[in-house]
Design a protein around this motif. Structure first.
Motif, PDB file in Angstrom:
ATOM      1  N   LYS A 154      -3.035   2.250   0.823  1.00  0.00           N
ATOM      2  CA  LYS A 154      -3.036   1.978   2.424  1.00  0.00           C
ATOM      3  C   LYS A 154      -4.432   1.595   2.765  1.00  0.00           C
ATOM      4  O   LYS A 154      -5.095   1.389   4.622  1.00  0.00           O
ATOM      5  CB  LYS A 154      -1.934   2.420   3.211  1.00  0.00           C
ATOM      6  CG  LYS A 154      -0.308   1.841   2.348  1.00  0.00           C
ATOM      7  CD  LYS A 154       0.264   3.485   2.933  1.00  0.00           C
ATOM      8  CE  LYS A 154       1.901   3.116   2.402  1.00  0.00           C
ATOM      9  NZ  LYS A 154       3.058   3.877   3.313  1.00  0.00           N
TER      10      LYS A 154
ATOM     11  N   THR B 225      -0.279  -3.335   7.544  1.00  0.00           N
ATOM     12  CA  THR B 225      -1.633  -3.120   7.621  1.00  0.00           C
ATOM     13  C   THR B 225      -2.367  -4.267   8.593  1.00  0.00           C
ATOM     14  O   THR B 225      -3.074  -4.064   8.988  1.00  0.00           O
ATOM     15  CB  THR B 225      -1.550  -4.507   6.742  1.00  0.00           C
ATOM     16  OG1 THR B 225      -1.371  -3.160   5.320  1.00  0.00           O
ATOM     17  CG2 THR B 225      -3.275  -4.743   6.017  1.00  0.00           C
TER      18      THR B 225
ATOM     19  N   GLU C   5       4.919  -3.212   4.931  1.00  0.00           N
ATOM     20  CA  GLU C   5       3.796  -2.453   4.280  1.00  0.00           C
ATOM     21  C   GLU C   5       2.540  -2.950   5.002  1.00  0.00           C
ATOM     22  O   GLU C   5       1.547  -2.973   5.820  1.00  0.00           O
ATOM     23  CB  GLU C   5       3.980  -1.870   3.467  1.00  0.00           C
ATOM     24  CG  GLU C   5       2.377  -1.603   2.935  1.00  0.00           C
ATOM     25  CD  GLU C   5       1.735  -0.491   4.228  1.00  0.00           C
ATOM     26  OE1 GLU C   5       0.993  -0.198   4.920  1.00  0.00           O
ATOM     27  OE2 GLU C   5       2.470   0.280   4.260  1.00  0.00           O
TER      28      GLU C   5
END
Length: 490
Positions: A241, A270, A266
């Protein structure tokens, strides 16, 4: 953020997965026949089964493109029939061992099975820029911040510009040239059907930005998913990440294939983190962001809030230019291979699907000329590309197009069709539009209901059945609906 410890990843036992895949292969062979199966499915393999997604691999980009264009639904249906809980299929090209992303992918996702090596893949066939030269021996590879090798042949210089893609090209150039953090278009979302040049433009953006010293991460949907799953299983999710959040430009291709609740979360985190930090995002999909029903609504909203540009279908003039460019490349390698302007005009007129089929047509013409030793004439060209003409895909119909056409035809507004109004002047066009959406698109009843003002799937089913009954009894309505179908498919 997604906690790696809470992520659930289901990978079928290797032996069991192999047996299941053999059953899928037997089903495909029985449905398609030995000739078709051997030609297109003989080298198709299953790599893993994760979170309800069957990850399949092929050795070349051309084979991947052909299967996606012609057999995607058949693959999905057969995998769903044999794999319990399967809800999707992902195709990818087997990577060479030197790709830095292969080792963690193979170790985490394939569960110890050896990575399958393949020769370096050629430029993806049919992209509107296939005339670029391959990198020379000894030339340094162009690699993004996450280790993916970029294809030098897909540059701005080799992209063939026409009316259908000039806006997308201009936006791509502007974003690639803008100083870090100063792009006027963020995010940029490109959408188009198969083989119209989305990947080429994304690769060109990534390469130009990298040449200017920007930190670039280029992902296909399957590579993003593989990378995230691998990071979770190897307990390096935090590093994964943080690496993404440290780049200047994120480029993601085929976003419609990103599946799995945790992976989508996720991806959304992002995007939000990069946009909030002023970093550039470029994403491509096969339809408008709002139509990606399988994608999280928050992601769709973010993508739709930037610059949205459609890469249109190739007109005949642009197809002729692309084909001429591809033939010129082949003629450089085979000086005796000559194709007359009449043949170029014929092929570009009848192969009207996409750039990949144009690339296939050029290869067939070359094969005929080199194997038979005869000149390429109109007659031989017709025989060589007959299957490409026969397998032309119909025009992709969108629910939005159906709603607009029906509204115009019945003198109401699209807002009326989506509203709660129940007057006869609105109900009939609404039901016809729902019927056409079910007949002409692959959308499910719940998906259609959502696109018609958030209606329940039973409302859509009632409308479909009512119009089916009406057109079987009313000849004039039958002809009217047929006319609408033809107008939408032309």
């Amino acid at each position: 953020m997604v906690d790696a410890a809470t992520e659930t990843v289901t990978v079928t036992d290797v032996d069991s997965l192999t047996e299941t895949w053999e059953r899928v292969r037997r089903r495909l062979r029985a449905e398609l026949g030995e000739d078709v199966f051997s030609s297109w499915f003989g080298r198709l393999e299953i790599a893993s089964y994760v979170d309800g997604v069957a990850y399949l691999t092929v050795p070349t980009r051309f084979l991947k493109s052909w299967l996606e264009a012609h057999y995607a639904e058949r693959l999905r249906v057969n995998c769903m029939a044999e794999l319990p809980g399967c809800n999707g299929v992902m195709l990818s090209v087997r990577q060479v061992a030197r790709d830095a992303s292969v080792a963690p992918r193979a170790e985490a996702v394939l569960r110890g099975r050896p990575a399958m090596a393949a020769a370096p893949a050629p430029a993806e066939p049919g992209k509107p820029a296939g005339s670029g030269a391959a990198p020379q021996a000894g030339e340094a590879e162009m690699v993004d911040a996450c280790g993916a090798t970029l294809d030098r042949r897909m540059s701005f210089q080799s992209f063939v510009v026409g009316k259908s893609n000039q806006l997308a090209f201009a936006a791509a150039e502007r974003i690639a040239a803008a100083p870090a953090g100063q792009s006027p278009y963020n995010p940029l979302y490109l959408h188009a059907g198969v083989g119209l040049g989305k990947t080429h433009l994304l690769q060109a953006i990534a390469q130009e930005a990298r040449n200017q010293g920007k930190r670039v991460a280029y992902f296909t949907a399957d590579r993003f998913m593989y990378g995230f799953v691998a990071a979770l299983k190897s307990q390096t999710a935090l590093a994964f990440k943080e690496k993404l959040r440290g780049i200047d430009l994120l480029v993601v291709d085929d976003v419609q294939f990103i599946q799995g609740k945790s992976i989508q979360q996720e991806f959304g985190h992002t995007i939000n983190a990069l946009l909030d930090a002023g970093k550039q995002i470029v994403v491509a999909g096969d339809r408008l962001a709002g139509e990606l029903e399988a994608l999280d609504e928050r992601i769709r909203s973010r993508l739709g809030g930037g610059l949205v540009v459609e890469v249109g279908e190739l007109d005949e003039t642009l197809r002729a230019t692309i084909l001429s460019s591809r033939l010129a490349t082949l003629q450089n390698a085979h000086p005796n291979f000559q194709v007359s302007p009449d043949v170029v005009a014929y092929v570009s007129r009848v192969v009207a699907t996409n750039g990949r089929d144009l690339d296939g047509a050029a290869n067939r013409l070359l094969a005929h000329a080199t194997l038979s030793g005869q000149l390429v004439t109109l007659e031989t060209a017709e025989a060589a590309i007959r299957d490409l003409v026969r397998t032309r895909e119909p025009r992709r119909v969108k629910i939005e197009d159906i709603q607009k056409l029906v509204a115009t035809r019945y003198n109401v507004s699209r807002a009326d069709i989506l509203s709660e109004r129940r007057t006869a002047a609105v109900v009939k066009p609404r039901q016809i539009a729902m019927y056409l959406s079910k007949a002409l698109t692959p959308r499910s009843l719940p998906e259609i209901g959502r696109r018609f003002g958030g209606r329940d799937h039973t409302t859509v089913l009632h409308a479909v059945r009512k119009i089916e009954k009406a057109i079987s009894e009313d000849r004039s309505l039958h002809e009217e609906v047929d006319l609408l179908k033809r107008m939408l498919q032309e």
